[in-house]
Design a protein around this motif. Structure first.
Motif, PDB file in Angstrom:
ATOM      1  N   CYS A  58      49.951  36.784  -1.860  1.00  0.00           N
ATOM      2  CA  CYS A  58      50.414  35.439  -1.964  1.00  0.00           C
ATOM      3  C   CYS A  58      52.139  35.722  -2.633  1.00  0.00           C
ATOM      4  O   CYS A  58      52.820  34.361  -2.504  1.00  0.00           O
ATOM      5  CB  CYS A  58      49.707  34.710  -3.087  1.00  0.00           C
ATOM      6  N   GLU A 109      52.603  26.349  -8.642  1.00  0.00           N
ATOM      7  CA  GLU A 109      53.124  26.370  -7.227  1.00  0.00           C
ATOM      8  C   GLU A 109      52.080  25.888  -6.312  1.00  0.00           C
ATOM      9  O   GLU A 109      52.161  25.081  -5.461  1.00  0.00           O
ATOM     10  CB  GLU A 109      53.832  27.583  -6.874  1.00  0.00           C
ATOM     11  N   LEU A 110      50.665  26.506  -6.434  1.00  0.00           N
ATOM     12  CA  LEU A 110      50.011  26.129  -5.302  1.00  0.00           C
ATOM     13  C   LEU A 110      49.312  24.590  -5.589  1.00  0.00           C
ATOM     14  O   LEU A 110      49.162  24.151  -4.420  1.00  0.00           O
ATOM     15  CB  LEU A 110      48.925  27.189  -5.321  1.00  0.00           C
ATOM     16  N   THR A 111      49.336  24.366  -6.640  1.00  0.00           N
ATOM     17  CA  THR A 111      48.557  22.939  -6.917  1.00  0.00           C
ATOM     18  C   THR A 111      49.794  21.955  -6.198  1.00  0.00           C
ATOM     19  O   THR A 111      49.541  21.120  -5.704  1.00  0.00           O
ATOM     20  CB  THR A 111      48.536  22.822  -8.537  1.00  0.00           C
ATOM     21  N   GLU A 112      51.051  22.321  -6.885  1.00  0.00           N
ATOM     22  CA  GLU A 112      52.119  21.412  -6.365  1.00  0.00           C
ATOM     23  C   GLU A 112      52.332  21.129  -4.918  1.00  0.00           C
ATOM     24  O   GLU A 112      52.779  20.090  -4.380  1.00  0.00           O
ATOM     25  CB  GLU A 112      53.390  21.520  -7.378  1.00  0.00           C
ATOM     26  N   GLN A 113      52.211  22.446  -4.234  1.00  0.00           N
ATOM     27  CA  GLN A 113      52.437  22.280  -2.877  1.00  0.00           C
ATOM     28  C   GLN A 113      51.048  21.771  -2.129  1.00  0.00           C
ATOM     29  O   GLN A 113      51.440  21.242  -0.936  1.00  0.00           O
ATOM     30  CB  GLN A 113      52.568  23.757  -2.236  1.00  0.00           C
ATOM     31  N   THR A 114      49.873  21.638  -2.611  1.00  0.00           N
ATOM     32  CA  THR A 114      48.760  21.373  -1.764  1.00  0.00           C
ATOM     33  C   THR A 114      48.263  19.779  -2.375  1.00  0.00           C
ATOM     34  O   THR A 114      47.228  19.191  -1.748  1.00  0.00           O
ATOM     35  CB  THR A 114      47.496  22.250  -1.935  1.00  0.00           C
ATOM     36  N   SER A 115      48.918  19.453  -3.613  1.00  0.00           N
ATOM     37  CA  SER A 115      48.441  18.135  -4.190  1.00  0.00           C
ATOM     38  C   SER A 115      49.586  17.305  -4.451  1.00  0.00           C
ATOM     39  O   SER A 115      50.584  17.550  -4.701  1.00  0.00           O
ATOM     40  CB  SER A 115      47.428  18.472  -5.430  1.00  0.00           C
ATOM     41  N   SER A 116      49.346  15.920  -4.574  1.00  0.00           N
ATOM     42  CA  SER A 116      50.212  15.305  -5.032  1.00  0.00           C
ATOM     43  C   SER A 116      49.632  14.583  -6.478  1.00  0.00           C
ATOM     44  O   SER A 116      48.776  14.082  -6.762  1.00  0.00           O
ATOM     45  CB  SER A 116      50.075  13.767  -4.147  1.00  0.00           C
ATOM     46  N   TRP A 170      44.785  36.993  -2.513  1.00  0.00           N
ATOM     47  CA  TRP A 170      43.657  36.306  -2.380  1.00  0.00           C
ATOM     48  C   TRP A 170      42.371  37.421  -2.241  1.00  0.00           C
ATOM     49  O   TRP A 170      42.809  38.701  -1.800  1.00  0.00           O
ATOM     50  CB  TRP A 170      43.667  35.514  -1.096  1.00  0.00           C
TER      51      TRP A 170
END
Length: 170
Positions: A111, A123-130, A168
């Motif tokens: 990753c 980063e993962l949360t901000e890229q996949t969620s609003s 992962w």
């Protein structure tokens, strides 16, 4: 991290006779070149008819413990993997059970490198969620990171200060 990935190949006939005789060899060279250097080292042995050798030391394997009798081909494959992934190759090999598992993790599951697992979770949360601005300060990314790791979703390799490599876990 060491600049050179090399092995010390010792002449066992000389070693058993009380002599230290061997050669440091770049383990990333072509396998035939490594074998040629071992053959030349054995030919220069202080003991007549020296044929056997073993890897008595190594440098640049960054966390991976190379065995004494692993063989030149295996040492070469490991060295080439570490050369290919200098940031985390040795640590990944030490973590995984074998070279193929490490290669799969490096190629398919890597990753990136972050200051912490919490930074990756953010980063993962901000890229996949609003995320609404007014709720953003209430998100606990450290708790998310802990849950990701404890739940077995990811594993991390810490290779230096604020150098956390995230993979992962498949």
């Amino acid at each position: 991290m060491s600049e050179h990935i090399r092995i010390y190949v010792a002449d066992l006939a000389a070693y058993n006779a009380g002599h230290l005789h061997g050669a440091w060899i770049d383990a990333t060279l072509e396998l035939d070149d490594i074998q040629d250097q071992v053959t030349a080292m054995l030919a220069a042995s202080p003991v007549e008819g020296a044929e056997e050798y073993a890897i008595h030391d190594f440098e640049g394997f960054d966390g991976y413990r190379l065995g004494e009798y692993e063989g030149l081909q295996h040492a070469h494959q490991i060295a080439c993997f570490i050369e290919e992934y200098p940031e985390f190759g040795g640590a990944l090999l030490a973590h995984c059970s074998d070279l193929e598992q490490a290669r799969q993790a490096a190629e398919d599951d890597y990753c990136g490198c972050y200051a912490s697992l919490a930074d990756y979770a953010q980063e993962l949360t901000e890229q996949t969620s609003s995320i609404p601005q007014h709720l953003a300060p209430y998100i606990d990314y450290r708790a998310m990171a802990r849950d990701m790791e404890m739940g077995g979703d990811v594993f991390t390799l810490e290779t230096g200060f604020e150098q956390v490599h995230v993979f992962w876990n498949r």
